[in-house]
Each structure stands twice: as structure tokens, then as C-alpha cells.
Design an enzyme around this catalytic site. Sequence first.
Site, short mmCIF file in Angstrom:
data_model
loop_
_atom_site.label_atom_id
_atom_site.label_comp_id
_atom_site.label_asym_id
_atom_site.label_seq_id
_atom_site.Cartn_x
_atom_site.Cartn_y
_atom_site.Cartn_z
N PHE A 133 0.67 -1.22 0.06
CA PHE A 133 -0.05 -0.06 -0.06
C PHE A 133 0.84 1.09 -0.14
O PHE A 133 1.77 1.23 0.77
CB PHE A 133 -1.03 0.07 1.16
N ASP A 205 2.01 -4.93 8.68
CA ASP A 205 0.83 -4.08 8.48
C ASP A 205 -0.27 -4.98 8.59
O ASP A 205 -0.37 -5.75 7.54
CB ASP A 205 1.00 -3.07 7.51
N TYR A 230 -10.93 0.86 10.74
CA TYR A 230 -12.05 1.16 10.11
C TYR A 230 -12.48 0.36 8.75
O TYR A 230 -13.46 0.33 8.17
CB TYR A 230 -12.07 2.83 9.43
N LYS A 231 -11.67 -0.70 8.58
CA LYS A 231 -12.01 -1.72 7.65
C LYS A 231 -12.56 -2.84 8.22
O LYS A 231 -13.82 -2.51 8.75
CB LYS A 231 -10.53 -2.22 7.18
C1 LIG Z 1 -5.70 0.84 4.32
C2 LIG Z 1 -4.23 0.95 4.59
C3 LIG Z 1 -3.63 1.99 5.25
C4 LIG Z 1 -4.20 3.32 5.61
O1 LIG Z 1 -3.37 4.15 6.27
P1 LIG Z 1 -4.13 5.39 7.16
O2 LIG Z 1 -2.80 6.13 7.54
O3 LIG Z 1 -4.90 4.89 8.07
O4 LIG Z 1 -4.96 6.24 6.05
C5 LIG Z 1 -2.31 2.11 5.32
N1 LIG Z 1 -1.61 0.63 5.11
C6 LIG Z 1 -2.25 -0.39 4.48
C7 LIG Z 1 -1.59 -1.62 3.99
C8 LIG Z 1 -3.61 -0.47 4.28
O5 LIG Z 1 -4.29 -1.30 3.80
#
Ligand SMILES: *Cc1c(COP(=O)(O)O)cnc(C)c1O
Length: 418
Positions: A133, A205, A230-231
Site C-alpha cells: 500500500f 501491517d 475502520y476496515k
Molecule cells: C488502508 C491501509 C492504510 C491506511 O493508512 P491510514 O494512515 O489509516 O490512512 C495503510 N496501510 C495499508 C496496508 C492499508 O491497507
Amino acid sequence: MSTSITRADCVARDQQDPLRSLRERFDLPEGVIYLDGNSLGARPKAALARAQDVVSREWGTDLIKSWNTAGWFELPKRLGDRLAPLIGARAGEVVVTDTTSLNLFKALAAALQIQSTGPNAARRTIVTERSNFPTDIYMAEGLTQWLRQGYSVRLVDSVDEIPAAVDADCAVLMLTHVNYRTGYQHDMAQLTRHAHANGALAVWDLAHSAGAVPVDLHGANADFAVGCTYKYLNGGPGAPAFIWVPQRHQAAFAHPLTGWWSHAAPFAMSHGFTAVDGIGRALCGTQPVLSLALVECGLEVFEATTMAAIRAKSLALTDLFIALVESTCAQHPLGLVTPREHARRGSQASFTHPHGYAVMAALIARGVIGDYREPEIMRFGFTPLYTSYADVWDAVAILKDILDRESYDTRLERSAVT
Ligand SMILES: *Cc1c(COP(=O)(O)O)cnc(C)c1O
């Protein structure tokens, strides 16, 4: 549909589903099949009353007393303790706070700091995947560039390249357990073992893992972990993220965001920073209490079941979806990018289509909400708490209809959020 699985079969499976009653815990609009819980989980019914109570009583009536009387100050730790069993962590090792990006920054900074004082002090790379990500890579690059000590981020292009990249220069292996686009799930225990055997620390992560697949951080002997609420945890839009620091690393855990919430005595208002002992070190400043409070409503639902039961249904739902898409939409140019192998699959199924964005927009217009990720990927997340087998059947029937009739608009402009 031209398949041996009928809608009646799916309805029958729903009647046997041990998680069936949990759907009642969520408010979903009529006529919507929600396959995007991997991006923003649905709303637990309890969240509305909880929000009302926090705003009207805790804030409105009790005002600043609520930091003590309503437990606002302890909330990041209390929620962390409640989340811990879902990821194989122990009480006192998790806080819910800040964003995943920020928590990753803290974990990486702490990992580099730990490495810099031991036999691995000369190591300078953080190894991760190019397909990670983007924010994870951005944060790692931001940190390494800021340090100006020769640190850098090394990106690998395939899972097979990871072992060799954990070389004598690798300080930290930073991986996302389940890939956000493909749904590929790493073998956390094996890769962590490999990292340790080669002198690196392993930072995970869990954004697409927590609440989606069983995770055993202690079993894998991982070093640090972060993730979203939030997921799959249904904490609400923009709900704070979490960070896990195992007991064995807590004394050495140090990061540069040394705000007053990680101070040993925040209300002494003293000059000079002294870090608090324990997981409180991972905090920084004042937390968004309204958002935090609602995370509890999402976590409560998980206490009515087990990750093993969730995993069993998740695999059944994704298997069903893949089988139905491949049998009924075979004449269309769809390509499965999610692993068929159960051990390597998260809780989503992604298909490429040359007009993926337009097809997804047409699906959403007909009440089947998934999302789109570049390039060409239609992503369908399956949340066993509120998705039924009949939902899967209906979603595929609508997809087939859209594809058969080409009822999608290839000239659509992209929305700001896809
Ligand atoms: C959704 C997601 C994020 C989101 O990061 P935020 O700082 O909460 O916006 C980060 N890393 C991964 C791998 C994700 O899937």
C-alpha cells in the site's frame, strides 16, 4: 445462471450459517450488497446510541470530568486490550491511536533505533514490496530520508525476491500481511523467522488482516505491528488505527513523536521528556474521543464469535464468489488476481477487467458496492459478519447481467475516492 449452484443452495447455506445472526448487529441499507468492508466496514447498530451518549452525556453533561469519569484517557489502552485477542497479542501490548501511517512511522523508527545499538548497527535498508500500500512506502521513505544517515527503502517486485533481499544490509523487513489489491496473504511466521535468522526485525501491517483472517503475532514472533480499525473491524470512517509493541520490545521502544500522552507524568507539565513505561509509549497527543469510542462497538461484535468461525465462512464466501464468476461470466475478459490457495488468500476476491472502473461503477449503481484499484482491478471484500451466501449469488448475477449487456459507461470520469 448456467451453473450447478443455485440461489436456493445459497439460501440453504445461509440457514445453516453459525454467524447468521450477527448480521442483525449491523445497519445496512435495503437493496445494498456491501462488498467493501475491506475499505470501510458497515456500521454496527450500537454505534448510533454510543455516539449519542458520548456527545450528549459524556461531553454535553459531564464535560471535562469525562476524561476521568467516562474513561476517555484510558480508551486507547482499553480498546487495545479488547482488540489484542484478534491478532494474537496480549493485554498491555496494543493501543488504538492515530493513523496506520503514523503508527507505522513509530514502529519503523523504533525498529531502526533498536537495530542501531546492536551488532546490526551498520544495516541501512528497510525492505518491502513495491506492491505494498503506497502510504507504507511513503512513510518508510519519509523516515529514511529524514534520518540522513544513509538509510533507504529497498523495493522488491515479487514474493520470491523477499528472502534474498533480507541481506546483511537489511535492518527491517516491513510487510503488509494481506495485500490490499490482490488479497495475497504472506506466511507471517515463516518470513519473520527468515528475517530474524538473517539479523533483521519484522514489522507487519495488518490493515487487511485484523478481523479478516486469523493472526497470531506471538506465534509468529513478530516484532511490531500496526493496522486499521475502520476496515474489517467496523470502527467507523477515519477511526483511529492500532499499534502492537510486544512486551519484550517495550523497554527499548522509542520513537521521535514524543508527545505528552507518552510522557510518564503528562499532567506534571514538567520540562523534559520522560517516556512512560509500557505500551503508553506508542501514544503521542490527545485522541479523537468520538471516533475512538465507536471502535468499541465494532470490537464488541467479534466477541460473539471466533476468528476461526469467521475464517471458515470467509473462505466459503470467496470460494463461492470465484466459482460463480468463473462459471457464469466465462466469456468475459475477467482475470482472478487473488490466490486460489486458501493459506495465501485474505478475505477478498479481486478480478481484473479492461473496463474495471466502469463495470464497478455500474455495479455500485445497482447496489453491489465493491471498489476499484489501479490497474484494472475490481475488488470485492467479504465480511462474514454481515455478508450472506445469497448476497454472493445475487452480486454475481448482477455482474453477469452488466457484462452480458455491456451496460457500463467507459467514458466515466474517476471520482476523487475510488
Ligand atoms: C488502508 C491501509 C492504510 C491506511 O493508512 P491510514 O494512515 O489509516 O490512512 C495503510 N496501510 C495499508 C496496508 C492499508 O491497507
